[in-house]
Design an enzyme around this catalytic site. Structure first.
Site, PDB file in Angstrom:
ATOM      1  N   THR A  57      26.769  81.683 -53.167  1.00 41.54           N
ATOM      2  CA  THR A  57      27.511  82.430 -54.189  1.00 41.54           C
ATOM      3  C   THR A  57      27.522  83.921 -53.878  1.00 41.54           C
ATOM      4  O   THR A  57      28.562  84.580 -53.951  1.00 41.54           O
ATOM      5  CB  THR A  57      26.900  82.152 -55.580  1.00 41.54           C
ATOM      6  N   LYS A  84       9.720  97.735 -61.756  1.00 37.64           N
ATOM      7  CA  LYS A  84       8.969  98.762 -62.496  1.00 37.64           C
ATOM      8  C   LYS A  84       9.109  98.567 -64.001  1.00 37.64           C
ATOM      9  O   LYS A  84       8.768  99.457 -64.783  1.00 37.64           O
ATOM     10  CB  LYS A  84       9.481 100.154 -62.107  1.00 37.64           C
ATOM     11  N   ARG A 106      24.029  86.893 -61.500  1.00 38.10           N
ATOM     12  CA  ARG A 106      23.235  85.652 -61.574  1.00 38.10           C
ATOM     13  C   ARG A 106      21.893  86.001 -62.191  1.00 38.10           C
ATOM     14  O   ARG A 106      21.278  87.004 -61.831  1.00 38.10           O
ATOM     15  CB  ARG A 106      23.043  85.030 -60.191  1.00 38.10           C
TER      16      ARG A 106
HETATM   17  N1   CP Z   1      25.975  76.422 -55.148  1.00 39.50           N
HETATM   18  C1   CP Z   1      25.254  77.554 -55.271  1.00 39.50           C
HETATM   19  O1   CP Z   1      25.277  78.211 -56.326  1.00 39.50           O
HETATM   20  O2   CP Z   1      24.580  77.911 -54.155  1.00 39.50           O
HETATM   21  P1   CP Z   1      23.681  79.210 -53.992  1.00 39.50           P
HETATM   22  O3   CP Z   1      22.494  79.046 -54.927  1.00 39.50           O
HETATM   23  O4   CP Z   1      23.292  79.261 -52.548  1.00 39.50           O
HETATM   24  O5   CP Z   1      24.491  80.395 -54.410  1.00 39.50           O
END
Ligand code: CP
Length: 314
Positions: A57, A84, A106
């Protein structure tokens, strides 16, 4: 103009999802050229903020931004001021001072991307939040299936096999596959199927006896990192593999196999299936680049139709 987030696959109508897939298709020729770059997002700034590990991703969002000529930078939790004690809110406020157009994020916590969106004028794209959502994965999966099975996915049968309970991919895929008219079955051990999953309109199977009916078998790995310590969801990986691991013997000739990655060879997928021509795992990775280019473009340009010329593709 109001900013446009992509926090969940439910944010998209069918027409919007199809427009992203068509936009991705229009970017494919760019990716075949010697010079794989268009000026479409020149002068735009995209920040990839990844607080959880990623290979596919992160690299594909970064490369997608570069292919579109955007300025891009990556922030990871380790090595940032998070070490920190800086809060998510303060990190978002800090990065927003650079006036990014998009933050791709993420995070291990469900809802973190929604929270982040409240503190920034940038559009936020959810690149996976806990076990909740992974909408760009769903869109690249749809793109891959359209390439392999034809554009008409209505009525096609997909079985999602494995750890449904802890999978954000399963949550996004169930909704997105149904959005495009697919018939979805989830299969796996009872302990790894959410109790109320039928309310999502899926069929449930606890064995693979009827797997032959599937056009696509979509495998998921065991999400050990999301299983509570001490909770025994399965007796052992070996037993899981015996009952649900995908082997060539379990598949009907011509059935397509998909997996979001990372794969665990010998657990949910045998090496022979992983490397089989009907397995689309690397096609999914390749699709991820064009689809994420389309998501970045549509996030900024909107969901009205534009000519290829306007996107700088022609
Ligand atoms: N499919 C997927 O989200 O892979 P990664 O965790 O490598 O980003």
């Amino acid at each position: 103009m109001a900013k446009r987030d992509l926090l969940s696959i439910d944010d998209l109508t069918r027409a919007e999802a199809e427009l992203i897939l068509e936009t991705a298709e229009s970017f494919l020729p760019v990716l075949q050229r010697d010079i794989k770059k268009v000026p479409t997002l020149r002068g735009r700034t995209i920040i990839n903020m990844f607080y959880e590990s990623s290979t596919r991703t992160l690299t594909s969002f970064e490369l997608a931004a570069k292919r579109l000529s955007a300025d891009t930078m990556n922030v990871r939790a380790a090595g940032s001021a998070v070490d920190k004690g800086e809060s998510l809110k303060d990190t978002i406020l800090t990065l927003s001072a650079y006036q990014p157009d998009i933050i791709v994020m993420r995070h291990p916590q469900i809802g973190a991307c929604l929270l982040a969106s409240r503190f920034t004028q940038a559009s936020v794209i959810n690149a996976g939040d806990g076990k909740f959502q992974h909408p760009s994965q769903c869109l690249l999966d749809l793109f891959t299936m359209r390439q392999a099975l034809g554009r008409e996915l209505d009525g096609k049968k997909v079985w999602i096999v494995g750890d449904i309970l802890h999978s954000r991919v399963a949550r996004s895929d169930i909704a997105g596959f149904q959005l495009l008219g697919m018939d979805v079955t989830v299969a796996g051990p009872p302990s790894l199927i959410p109790r109320d999953v039928e309310s999502l309109g899926v069929s449930v199977e606890y064995s693979l006896d009827r797997l032959a009916e599937a056009d696509v078998v979509y495998l998921l790995r065991m999400q050990m990192e999301r299983m509570q310590e001490g909770a025994n969801f399965i007796p052992s990986l070996r037993e899981y593999s015996t009952l649900y691991g995908m082997t060539l013997e379990r598949l009907r000739p011509g059935q397509k196999v998909m997996h979001p990655g990372p794969i665990n060879r010998g657990v949910e997928i045998s090496p022979e299936v992983a490397d089989h021509p009907d397995t689309l795992i690397l096609e999914q990775v390749e699709a991820g680049l064009a689809v994420r280019m389309a998501i970045l473009y549509r996030t900024i340009a909107g969901y009205d139709e534009r000519s290829a010329d306007e996107r700088g593709v022609a």
